[in-house]
Write an enzyme that holds these catalytic residues in place. Structure first.
Site, PDB file in Angstrom:
ATOM      1  N   ASP A 143      12.773  44.891 -47.538  1.00  0.00           N
ATOM      2  CA  ASP A 143      12.405  45.571 -46.296  1.00  0.00           C
ATOM      3  C   ASP A 143      11.490  46.770 -46.577  1.00  0.00           C
ATOM      4  O   ASP A 143      11.731  47.542 -47.515  1.00  0.00           O
ATOM      5  CB  ASP A 143      13.697  46.054 -45.613  1.00  0.00           C
ATOM      6  CG  ASP A 143      13.440  46.578 -44.221  1.00  0.00           C
ATOM      7  OD1 ASP A 143      12.964  45.801 -43.386  1.00  0.00           O
ATOM      8  OD2 ASP A 143      13.718  47.774 -43.974  1.00  0.00           O
ATOM      9  N   GLU A 188       8.043  43.227 -48.007  1.00  0.00           N
ATOM     10  CA  GLU A 188       7.369  43.509 -46.735  1.00  0.00           C
ATOM     11  C   GLU A 188       6.353  44.626 -46.972  1.00  0.00           C
ATOM     12  O   GLU A 188       6.722  45.799 -47.095  1.00  0.00           O
ATOM     13  CB  GLU A 188       8.387  43.927 -45.668  1.00  0.00           C
ATOM     14  CG  GLU A 188       7.731  44.062 -44.312  1.00  0.00           C
ATOM     15  CD  GLU A 188       8.565  44.795 -43.275  1.00  0.00           C
ATOM     16  OE1 GLU A 188       8.227  44.720 -42.088  1.00  0.00           O
ATOM     17  OE2 GLU A 188       9.537  45.482 -43.654  1.00  0.00           O
TER      18      GLU A 188
END
Ligand code: GLC
Length: 546
Positions: free
Chosen positions: A208, A276
């Site tokens: 993330d 990400e």
């Protein structure tokens, strides 16, 4: 040379709240996912990435983690995770977890200890700073944040802690304090969480907001952005600054090399890191693959997620330019990847349109690189206009820009034509988010019977990819010049497969070079016609002697 699974395979993202509810509470869970693994194996995907299911107060629906090594009771428990991992592996499916290294929940015991006092042994596990000079206690001025950094979800990136009289940093919600990756004990503790899940069967991690973990050590102000956005999302105050100091510090590469060493070195299994990285300058994006080692293999993330196709104008020229740039910039020894949707975006079928989304499926599954699919896009689920009172996503609330809310693309999966679409035993009104309105038609059972459905197209494409080595393996990508302006065409391998995509709402003439050398393998429109491409048609042709 045969490639590892994460290069040949297709990744499928599950938002666990919305895939399958097994206990009738209106929210999806891990046992629900286990019950639907046969669907995924049959669809023809290779790896499942599950958005966070860790214990969480759910301020950001699981991206605020209160314990990195457990399962939230809403989704099940560790035993349910073990069942899921065993059942996935029994079907040959890999399991990717969503690892959230940039921040924890403010309820995480680490943060509780950190905020308890300035002398806490965990104080430096988070980023604490005094107020701006001349403000705060003893100055007669209210405390002002130490710099101008903003939260991606609205407001300042700093929150004042009254009891210890310092600010803490949060790049997202104030309930998501940033972890301090410059502090070795924190780093070691986070790397241990990777080992914890690898020991339980994780085959890799989606990381993330990976590039956020290291910021400017001097915490300098971000400069103003003189040309806010132009991106595909509505802009908020966040876009008034250039985010040069609050993320993506060059030290991040050394941190990823460490992460990779832990993941690659755990045991003999091949695992993957998919980071990400919201970096739209492709040259900078490509640096996240890392520097090469002595054997020339890049040592950063296995794959920084490439969001380029979400930004690119949906034209033959625009898409070709993007793909050509990716092919040029991905370093030697590294592997491209593409994505058209995820839980932070508007739904593919709405963003592009239903016919355009079919063309997108052909593109995504025939390029050289690993594709990631978002659950429900294979059904053509549209964005749902969730009524104001049912909206849940804080990003649309705290930012003050309701259109930034992401609920519309997170609605439950539809399995059949029953009132709650086979997603849950709960009544439709008791689902955590409403179903898409056309779920009686856009669902797995109904579409499975329809040769013209989106699901049938995805199944055929995934099957074709699996059975055509040049599509799945390293078969070269070569764009074709001299096509009509609305047509993007390329070959794969040594001209073994030809893909032609018509990015226009009208019919255009197109005959593949070498005419009769090709036989049709697939079209978005049923039978392939000889000398033209219909509106938004995509075709895949195979060389006869190939
Ligand atoms: C990532 C996630 C998003 C989340 C944010 C903060 O962008 O994809 O859903 O809100 O990080 O963790």
């Amino acid at each position: 040379m045969s490639l590892p699974w994460w290069q040949t395979g297709v990744v499928y993202q599950i938002y666990p709240r919305s895939f399958q509810d097994s206990n009738g509470d209106g929210v999806g869970d891990l046992d629900g996912i286990t019950a639907r693994l046969d669907y995924l194996a049959d669809l023809g995907i290779d790896a499942v990435w599950i958005s966070p299911f860790y214990p969480s107060p759910m301020a950001d629906f699981g991206y605020d983690v209160a314990d990195f090594c457990d399962v939230d009771p809403l989704f099940g428990d560790l035993a349910a995770f073990d069942r899921l991992a065993a059942a996935a592996h029994a079907r040959g499916l890999k399991l990717l977890l969503d690892w959230v290294p940039n921040h924890s929940s403010d309820r995480h015991p680490w943060f509780q200890e950190s905020r308890a006092s300035r002398d806490s042994t965990r104080r430096d596990w988070y980023v604490w700073r005094d107020p701006a000079p001349g403000t705060g206690p003893g100055t007669g001025q209210p405390p002002r944040p130490p710099n101008n950094w903003l939260s991606a979800f609205g407001g300042p990136a700093w929150t004042w802690d009254k009891s210890t009289k310092q600010f803490y940093l949060h790049s997202f919600l104030k309930e998501q304090p940033d972890l301090n990756w410059r502090h070795p004990p924190l780093r070691a503790a986070m790397l241990d969480t990777l080992r914890f899940w690898m020991a339980r069967g994780a085959d890799g991690f989606r990381i993330d907001v990976a590039h956020f973990i290291l910021k400017d050590p001097e915490l300098r102000d971000n400069p103003p952005n003189s040309a806010p956005s132009g991106g595909h999302k509505p802009t908020a105050a966040y876009d008034t600054l250039l985010h040069v100091h609050d993320k993506g510090h060059p030290d991040v590469h050394e941190a990823f090399a460490e992460v990779r060493a832990v993941v690659d070195g755990y045991d003999e299994r091949e695992r993957v890191t998919l980071g990400e990285i919201h970096e739209y300058d492709l040259e900078r994006w490509a640096t996240y693959y890392g520097r090469p080692d002595a054997d020339g293999r890049p040592q950063g993330l296995h794959m920084p997620i490439n969001f380029g196709l979400l930004q690119t104008p949906w034209t033959a020229e625009g898409v070709r330019a993007h793909v050509d740039a990716v092919e040029r910039l991905v370093p030697e020894g590294a592997w491209p990847n593409y994505v058209l949707g995820n839980h932070d975006e508007r739904r593919l079928a709405t963003r592009l349109g239903p016919a355009e989304a079919r063309l997108g499926a052909v593109l995504l599954l025939t390029l050289r690189g690993t594709p990631t699919l978002y659950y429900g896009d294979e059904l053509g689920i549209p964005d749902v206009d969730v009524p104001m009172e049912k909206r849940r996503d804080p990003a649309g609330i705290t930012s003050g820009v309701p259109a930034l809310g992401r609920d519309s693309g997170r609605t439950p999966m539809a399995w059949d034509a029953s009132p709650s679409a086979g997603f849950s035993a709960a009544a439709p009104g008791n689902l955590w988010l409403p179903l898409h309105p056309d779920h009686a038609v856009l669902n797995v059972a109904t579409e499975g019977e329809d040769p013209a459905s989106m699901l049938t197209l995805y199944r055929r494409l995934l099957h074709l990819r699996r059975t055509t080595p040049v599509l799945q393996q390293a078969g070269a990508y070569r764009p074709l010049d001299g096509t009509p302006s609305s047509v993007f065409a390329y070959t794969r391998g040594e001209g073994d497969v030809l893909v032609a995509l018509n990015f226009s709402p009208g019919e255009v003439p197109f005959s593949p070079p070498g005419g009769d050398a090709w036989s049709p393998l697939l079209s978005t429109h049923g039978p392939v016609s000889k000398n033209n491409l219909r509106a938004w048609e995509g075709v895949v042709l195979g060389r006869r002697d190939g």
